[in-house]
Structures are given as C-alpha cells and as structure tokens.
Design a protein around this motif. Structure first.
Motif, PDB file in Angstrom:
ATOM      1  N   LYS A  70      38.439   0.668 -62.945  1.00  0.00           N
ATOM      2  CA  LYS A  70      39.013   2.007 -62.770  1.00  0.00           C
ATOM      3  C   LYS A  70      38.582   2.965 -63.878  1.00  0.00           C
ATOM      4  O   LYS A  70      38.384   4.155 -63.644  1.00  0.00           O
ATOM      5  N   PHE A  71      38.426   2.456 -65.095  1.00  0.00           N
ATOM      6  CA  PHE A  71      38.099   3.320 -66.235  1.00  0.00           C
ATOM      7  C   PHE A  71      36.641   3.178 -66.669  1.00  0.00           C
ATOM      8  O   PHE A  71      36.302   3.434 -67.817  1.00  0.00           O
ATOM      9  N   ALA A  72      35.774   2.776 -65.723  1.00  0.00           N
ATOM     10  CA  ALA A  72      34.357   2.585 -66.056  1.00  0.00           C
ATOM     11  C   ALA A  72      33.716   3.888 -66.531  1.00  0.00           C
ATOM     12  O   ALA A  72      32.840   3.878 -67.385  1.00  0.00           O
ATOM     13  N   ARG A  73      34.161   5.014 -65.999  1.00  0.00           N
ATOM     14  CA  ARG A  73      33.593   6.300 -66.413  1.00  0.00           C
ATOM     15  C   ARG A  73      33.945   6.641 -67.862  1.00  0.00           C
ATOM     16  O   ARG A  73      33.317   7.490 -68.474  1.00  0.00           O
ATOM     17  N   ASP A  74      34.983   5.991 -68.367  1.00  0.00           N
ATOM     18  CA  ASP A  74      35.354   6.176 -69.770  1.00  0.00           C
ATOM     19  C   ASP A  74      34.769   5.082 -70.654  1.00  0.00           C
ATOM     20  O   ASP A  74      35.160   4.928 -71.819  1.00  0.00           O
ATOM     21  N   GLY A  75      33.856   4.288 -70.094  1.00  0.00           N
ATOM     22  CA  GLY A  75      33.209   3.233 -70.875  1.00  0.00           C
ATOM     23  C   GLY A  75      34.057   1.984 -71.022  1.00  0.00           C
ATOM     24  O   GLY A  75      33.870   1.219 -71.971  1.00  0.00           O
ATOM     25  N   LYS A  76      35.001   1.753 -70.061  1.00  0.00           N
ATOM     26  CA  LYS A  76      35.889   0.589 -70.154  1.00  0.00           C
ATOM     27  C   LYS A  76      35.858  -0.202 -68.844  1.00  0.00           C
ATOM     28  O   LYS A  76      35.772   0.373 -67.759  1.00  0.00           O
ATOM     29  N   CYS A  77      35.954  -1.504 -68.962  1.00  0.00           N
ATOM     30  CA  CYS A  77      36.177  -2.362 -67.790  1.00  0.00           C
ATOM     31  C   CYS A  77      36.665  -3.721 -68.280  1.00  0.00           C
ATOM     32  O   CYS A  77      36.617  -4.016 -69.486  1.00  0.00           O
ATOM     33  N   THR A  78      37.141  -4.532 -67.355  1.00  0.00           N
ATOM     34  CA  THR A  78      37.626  -5.872 -67.701  1.00  0.00           C
ATOM     35  C   THR A  78      37.021  -6.885 -66.736  1.00  0.00           C
ATOM     36  O   THR A  78      36.972  -6.651 -65.521  1.00  0.00           O
ATOM     37  N   VAL A  79      36.554  -8.004 -67.287  1.00  0.00           N
ATOM     38  CA  VAL A  79      36.083  -9.132 -66.482  1.00  0.00           C
ATOM     39  C   VAL A  79      37.094 -10.255 -66.667  1.00  0.00           C
ATOM     40  O   VAL A  79      37.290 -10.731 -67.793  1.00  0.00           O
ATOM     41  N   LYS A  80      37.749 -10.650 -65.586  1.00  0.00           N
ATOM     42  CA  LYS A  80      38.721 -11.744 -65.663  1.00  0.00           C
ATOM     43  C   LYS A  80      38.096 -13.012 -65.099  1.00  0.00           C
ATOM     44  O   LYS A  80      37.741 -13.082 -63.923  1.00  0.00           O
ATOM     45  N   LEU A  81      37.945 -14.016 -65.962  1.00  0.00           N
ATOM     46  CA  LEU A  81      37.348 -15.295 -65.581  1.00  0.00           C
ATOM     47  C   LEU A  81      38.459 -16.193 -65.067  1.00  0.00           C
ATOM     48  O   LEU A  81      39.343 -16.606 -65.827  1.00  0.00           O
ATOM     49  N   LEU A  82      38.421 -16.493 -63.755  1.00  0.00           N
ATOM     50  CA  LEU A  82      39.576 -17.109 -63.110  1.00  0.00           C
ATOM     51  C   LEU A  82      39.828 -18.568 -63.494  1.00  0.00           C
ATOM     52  O   LEU A  82      40.960 -18.907 -63.841  1.00  0.00           O
ATOM     53  N   PRO A  83      38.827 -19.444 -63.483  1.00  0.00           N
ATOM     54  CA  PRO A  83      39.158 -20.846 -63.823  1.00  0.00           C
ATOM     55  C   PRO A  83      39.657 -21.000 -65.256  1.00  0.00           C
ATOM     56  O   PRO A  83      40.606 -21.734 -65.525  1.00  0.00           O
ATOM     57  N   GLU A  84      39.035 -20.250 -66.188  1.00  0.00           N
ATOM     58  CA  GLU A  84      39.411 -20.376 -67.595  1.00  0.00           C
ATOM     59  C   GLU A  84      40.639 -19.556 -67.951  1.00  0.00           C
ATOM     60  O   GLU A  84      41.199 -19.721 -69.030  1.00  0.00           O
ATOM     61  N   ASN A  85      41.028 -18.635 -67.061  1.00  0.00           N
ATOM     62  CA  ASN A  85      42.137 -17.707 -67.322  1.00  0.00           C
ATOM     63  C   ASN A  85      41.901 -16.928 -68.631  1.00  0.00           C
ATOM     64  O   ASN A  85      42.762 -16.815 -69.490  1.00  0.00           O
ATOM     65  N   ILE A  86      40.684 -16.403 -68.726  1.00  0.00           N
ATOM     66  CA  ILE A  86      40.271 -15.591 -69.875  1.00  0.00           C
ATOM     67  C   ILE A  86      39.870 -14.218 -69.353  1.00  0.00           C
ATOM     68  O   ILE A  86      39.246 -14.107 -68.292  1.00  0.00           O
ATOM     69  N   GLN A  87      40.260 -13.180 -70.074  1.00  0.00           N
ATOM     70  CA  GLN A  87      39.760 -11.865 -69.686  1.00  0.00           C
ATOM     71  C   GLN A  87      38.991 -11.235 -70.838  1.00  0.00           C
ATOM     72  O   GLN A  87      39.362 -11.357 -72.007  1.00  0.00           O
ATOM     73  N   VAL A  88      37.895 -10.595 -70.470  1.00  0.00           N
ATOM     74  CA  VAL A  88      37.010  -9.931 -71.413  1.00  0.00           C
ATOM     75  C   VAL A  88      37.152  -8.433 -71.205  1.00  0.00           C
ATOM     76  O   VAL A  88      36.807  -7.907 -70.147  1.00  0.00           O
TER      77      VAL A  88
END
Length: 632
Positions: A70-88
């Motif tokens: 949603k905030f990619a235009r502001d230079g932000k995003c999140t990658v959520k890795l499902l098996p590891e339950n880690i978000q970047v």
C-alpha cells in the motif's frame, strides 16, 4: 548511489526483520539502517531474498510469502515469509527502485511457479554445494511466459498451489499495523497486460540523472516540452524519500511533483524579514527538523524564485545545519527555464533571477540543458517557438501567427481554450459562459483531508474545492489518467451528460475521441509542517479560459491566445508553447512587440552554451569522448 542501469533485483534501503509468534507479535527484531536487499537463486534455482548489512548476509526462501504494498509509493513495503513467520519491512527506498524490484519479484516468482519443484529427498540426493546467484534482469521472455500463464487455463494443481502460497502476484494493501490481511486471489485467466517499460530517458536526461545520483548539485534547464517535468519525477523516484524534499516556486507546480512550495519548506514566510529573524523562524521545532533531515532538495520552476530569497535560503541552511558548506551540505536539484516566467517584482525595483544570486556559482556544480523537444513534433512549429523563446519575432514568425487568427480549431462541440494574462479575465469568462448554458448546474464539492487548512490546499491543488458543471460545459483534464488513450493533463473535452444516481458523475467527450465517466481522483502534497494533505475531486476544471501562469506544464489540444495584455518577458512564449501543434493554435490580435526575452536571461544562456562548447573542445583534445555525457 551510481548512475548505472537498475536491474530491478537490488535495493539500497532501511530494513527491519521481525520474528513473529503465533499471535503475530514480534519476539525478535533487527533494524539495519543501510541494507542491501538482493533477489537471487540458490543451487536449486529457487528464488531467494538476501539481506546484507555489510557483514553477514541473511537468506530467506521466497516459496511462500505475502507482499504488502500500500505504501510502495512512499518507498515502503513488507514481505511476510509464511513458513518462517518472519516479516521483512522495507523503508526509505527510492520509489522507482522499489517499484521495479516488486515487479521483478512478481514476474520471476510466477515464472518459477510454472517450473518443476524438487522434493526435500531430491535435494538431498543432488548433493549440490550451497550457492547464491543474483537474479537476471527482466527480459521479454519472462513477460511472455507470465502473459501466457495469465491468458491460458492453468492446471488445477498449479492454481491451488498459487492460491495456497500467496505468491508475489497477490499483493496485499494494508495499514502499517495490519499484517494479517488475506491475499487478493490471483486470476489466472486475466488477459495479458504486462510489458517491458517503453519510455526511456534520452541521452541528455540520462546524463542529468547520472549527475544527480553521483551527488552533484545540479541545475538543469531546457525549452518548453523537453521533458523537464518527466525527468524531475524520475529523479524523485530515484532518491530516498525520508531525506528528499520536493518543492516548487508555486503551489500547483509543487502539487504536480507531490511536494510543497519552497516558501512552506523553508518556514521563513515571504523571506522579506531580516536574515537574523529568518534564521529564528527556521529554528522552530517542526521547521528545523526539515532542514536538518534534508539531504536532497528539489526545486521546480526556479525561474520564478528571486535571487534575494535564494541567497537568504542559502544563509539559513548553513546556520540551521551548522555547516560551512554551500547550502549547509544539502544536495540541490534545481529545474526550470529562465526564458519563461520571471520572478514577481515587488514595487518598482525589478526582481533578479536566481542565477544572479551571490551564492549561485558557489552552490551549483553542474549546469545542463535539455534540447530535444518532445511536446511538439512539427519542426516548423518547434523552430517558431525557439525564435519566440529568445525574443525574436521575425517576419516569418509574425506572418504565421497573424495567419492563425483565421484557423478553425473548434470541432466536435469542443471550443478552443483561451489563454489569458490575467486571472480576473479567466474567472469572468468561465462564469459567464457557464451561466449562458441552458439547464441546471451540478456542484461537486471536494473532500479535503483537513477542511481547516482549505486555504493551503487551495494554493496547492490544480482543482477547486467547488466545481460547477452543466451539460455543454467546456472542461479540461487536470491529471494524467491514461496516457495511451490521450487522457492527459490538459486534454480538452465537453460534458455530454451526467450519470443517473446519487453522485451524478459527468460523462465527458474528449477531443482525442474518448468518452469517459470521470470519477474522483486524489492529489497529495505536503504542508509547511511536513504533514501530508490531500484533496479528492473530479480531475476537471472549466476550460473556456485559463491563465498563462496556471497553464505551465500543460499540453493543450486546442488553444486560442490573446497576447494584447502581455506584461512580462517570456509570457508570450509560455502561452504559445502550450499548443501541441500550429494547427491547434489560434492567436488573436498578434503584435510582434509582445515577444520579449529578458536580456539577463539571454546572457546567462549564451554563457552556458559557451562553457559547454569549451568543455567539449577540451575533452575532444584529450580524446575522452566517453565522459561527455557525465558532465554535460
């Protein structure tokens, strides 16, 4: 940063990695302020996300993940890795870089899903040594593959697997705190829409971007229609958002680049107060934070900024930032054409241009000029405009413009927009023409993010708070909606109907042949305090008349110009250069005496070209032709 071509597989940004428990709460967090994020493949050709802090890289499998953009235009995003339950969490990333990265990730992931997947047993038996190879840039074959997957029916097991893994094609828009949204389901039968980017920078534009990315203080210029605004947006998309401030000399120009006025950013009002008082104003908490966090300051429409204000800004910057470097060490990216509209003079004394400021030569390291005109394609018309730009109304130019008065440019019920020198003439013309139309008036009221700040929003927004329309009203688009269909900023049309229902949206027939129902659009810009303000309104304005000042940056389909009341140097040129072609232009009561160019500006450009020729000669003598574009 370098000016090299971006492959789309690497980011330079801030990264926060969070290990989550079953409730979605972070149990461990690591913040890397300056991180490299790289897309690659492991020894089994599986997609890998590598995060490097300069010491030890961390690799994450991209088999099953969710994207929040949603905030990619502001230079932000999140990658959520499902098996590891880690978000970047990625932040402070140049928006264009992030957009290309996400596009590459999306397409490469979809291609990977269509291939063979090895089981854990097969991987053990392979006995391959661990490896990591950076992913190759997007190629036409990748695009074709994904388009085939979208257009053809896919096997059920692939469709099930795609939905189960919540892949990169399923980007989820979220609020910052919400990381549990369900992914949007992919539509495998969607028609092919993907293609490689087509509009690239020309050599001159690429040289300017390269100079900016190597940290130079750059002033770039060019005549109307040479792509200055297009390049400026590319520059803004290539710089980190947190430390980059986009400004312009006028509110409407600032809105076009999503920024604020230079006066609002500076926080020193009109700048007419003594320097000591201006420094005190800039020391206020909110304003000081801008000055100290700013590393890249973009200023558009520099021709309307006067020298005294620019000198004062430079002194304020050094004082507030406690630095002896020019402009306090801030990188300046300045854009404009000094042969267009000049600074507004106060009183009898003529305002000086920015290049006449005491600090100009000390601050600006590189001067560059764009010469390839893109707005117009007719070389005869381009030559006419270039003559007017430098104040030359030759006999040939005069005859062509006088003859245009008889040109019939109205068609399909769409009449020519009249460009006026004075704002009062514009309002009077539009109000009278609207009242003369039969039928009832529809009023569309804007939705502002903060109604208490309506005056600030009015100053920045290209659309008014209240828009009055009738069937038959001549209108103009104020935003690019679909460039491929001709729905661009300045496109002319006429209201042919209103849709039934509560909102009664207008249906507009445009000169480009498209008939469209217009919906609310959003404009976002920054206030002086740094807060984001927005206005939602129909992207339309009445177009029987428009002021020359408000037309800057527009390309008009059919335009009628009255130059009898021209009062500034460059004003006639700005008006004439709005037209797309000579055939779409009608000039009333033309007098060659209104064609004027400021003599100081002419001398500036003459010296600029002399310096450029001298530099080219020196480089030719050394045989170092390869570096010309890097300097000029």
């Amino acid at each position: 940063m370098s000016g090299g071509e971006d492959t789309g597989a690497q980011l330079q940004c801030c990264v926060t990695t969070e290990h989550l428990n079953a409730s979605g709460q972070a149990t461990r967090r690591q913040v890397i302020r300056k991180a490299s994020v790289l897309l690659g493949r492991n020894e089994f050709q599986e997609l890998i996300l590598r995060i490097h802090d300069g010491k030890v890289p961390q690799n994450y499998s991209l088999k099953k993940f969710r994207l929040f953009t949603k905030f990619a235009r502001d230079g932000k995003c999140t990658v959520k890795l499902l098996p590891e339950n880690i978000q970047v969490l990625i932040s402070n990333c140049p928006p264009d870089q992030l957009s290309l990265f996400l596009r590459t990730l999306n397409i490469k992931h979809q291609v990977a899903l269509s291939g063979k997947t090895l089981s854990a047993r097969e991987k053990l038996k392979a006995g391959l040594p661990r490896s990591f190879e950076a992913i190759s840039p997007l190629q036409q074959k990748d695009i074709q593959k994904v388009n085939e997957l979208r257009s053809n029916a896919v096997p059920k097991e692939l469709s099930d697997r795609t939905n189960r893994t919540a892949g990169a094609g399923q980007q989820v828009k979220r609020s910052r705190s919400d990381c549990t949204s369900s992914p949007v389901k992919a539509n495998p039968s969607k028609k092919p829409v993907l293609s490689l980017p087509t509009r690239r920078l020309n050599k001159g534009q690429a040289a300017i971007l390269n100079a900016v990315l190597t940290g130079k203080n750059v002033f770039f210029t060019g005549s109307a229609g040479t792509g200055k605004s297009f390049l400026l947006k590319r520059i803004l998309g290539s710089l980190p958002p947190k430390s980059t401030f986009a400004t312009a000399s006028t509110g409407v120009a600032a809105c076009h680049i999503g920024g604020t006025t230079l006066h609002n950013f500076a926080g020193i009002g009109s700048g007419s107060a003594p320097l000591e008082q201006c420094i005190e104003l800039a020391q206020r908490p909110g304003v000081r934070q801008h000055w100290t966090s700013c590393r890249h300051l973009v200023i558009d429409e520099i021709s309307m900024v006067d020298a005294a204000f620019f000198d004062k800004l430079e002194s304020v910057a050094r004082s507030v930032r406690r630095s002896t470097e020019p402009f306090g060490g801030i990188q300046l990216i300045i854009c404009g054409d000094f042969l267009q509209l000049p600074p507004v003079s106060k009183g009898k004394e003529k305002a000086k241009f920015c290049f006449q400021a005491r600090c100009w030569r000390k601050v600006i390291q590189v001067n560059l000029e764009l010469t390839e005109v893109r707005r117009q394609t007719d070389q005869t018309f381009i030559a006419l405009l270039q003559a007017v730009r430098v104040g030359r109304a030759t006999e040939e130019v005069t005859n062509k413009l006088i003859a245009s008065v008889y040109r019939q440019i109205d068609r399909d019920g769409i009449v020519a927009t009249r460009l006026c020198t004075h704002k009062d003439d514009v309002e009077l013309t539009n109000d009278n023409k609207l009242q003369q139309l039969p039928g009832s008036t529809r009023v569309f009221e804007a939705l502002d993010s903060d109604p208490a700040l309506v005056r600030i929003i009015d100053a920045h927004s290209p659309v008014s708070r209240l828009l009055h329309l009738k069937v038959g009203a001549q209108v103009m688009l104020t935003k690019n909606l679909d460039v491929t269909r001709g729905l661009v900023n300045g496109a002319r049309g006429v209201v042919v109907a209103f849709e039934p229902g509560k909102h009664g949206l207008p249906r507009v027939r445009f000169l480009c042949g498209v008939t469209e129902v217009l919906k609310l659009e959003r404009w976002v810009f920054k206030s002086g305090g740094g807060a984001h303000l927005s206005r939602q309104q129909l992207p339309l304005k009445l177009a029987w008349a428009i002021s020359i000042h408000k037309s800057q940056g527009m390309t008009l389909d059919c335009v009628e110009i009255s130059l009898a009341r021209v009062f500034e140097s460059g004003q006639a040129y700005v008006a004439l250069s709005r037209a797309r072609s000579l055939e779409s232009l009608r000039v009333m009561d033309f007098d060659p005496r209104v064609v004027r160019a400021d003599p100081d500006a002419l001398v500036f450009y003459k010296n600029l070209r002399k310096e450029r020729l001298l530099m080219q000669t020196v480089m030719d003598d050394y045989g170092d032709r390869s570096n010309k574009e890097n300097i000029w």
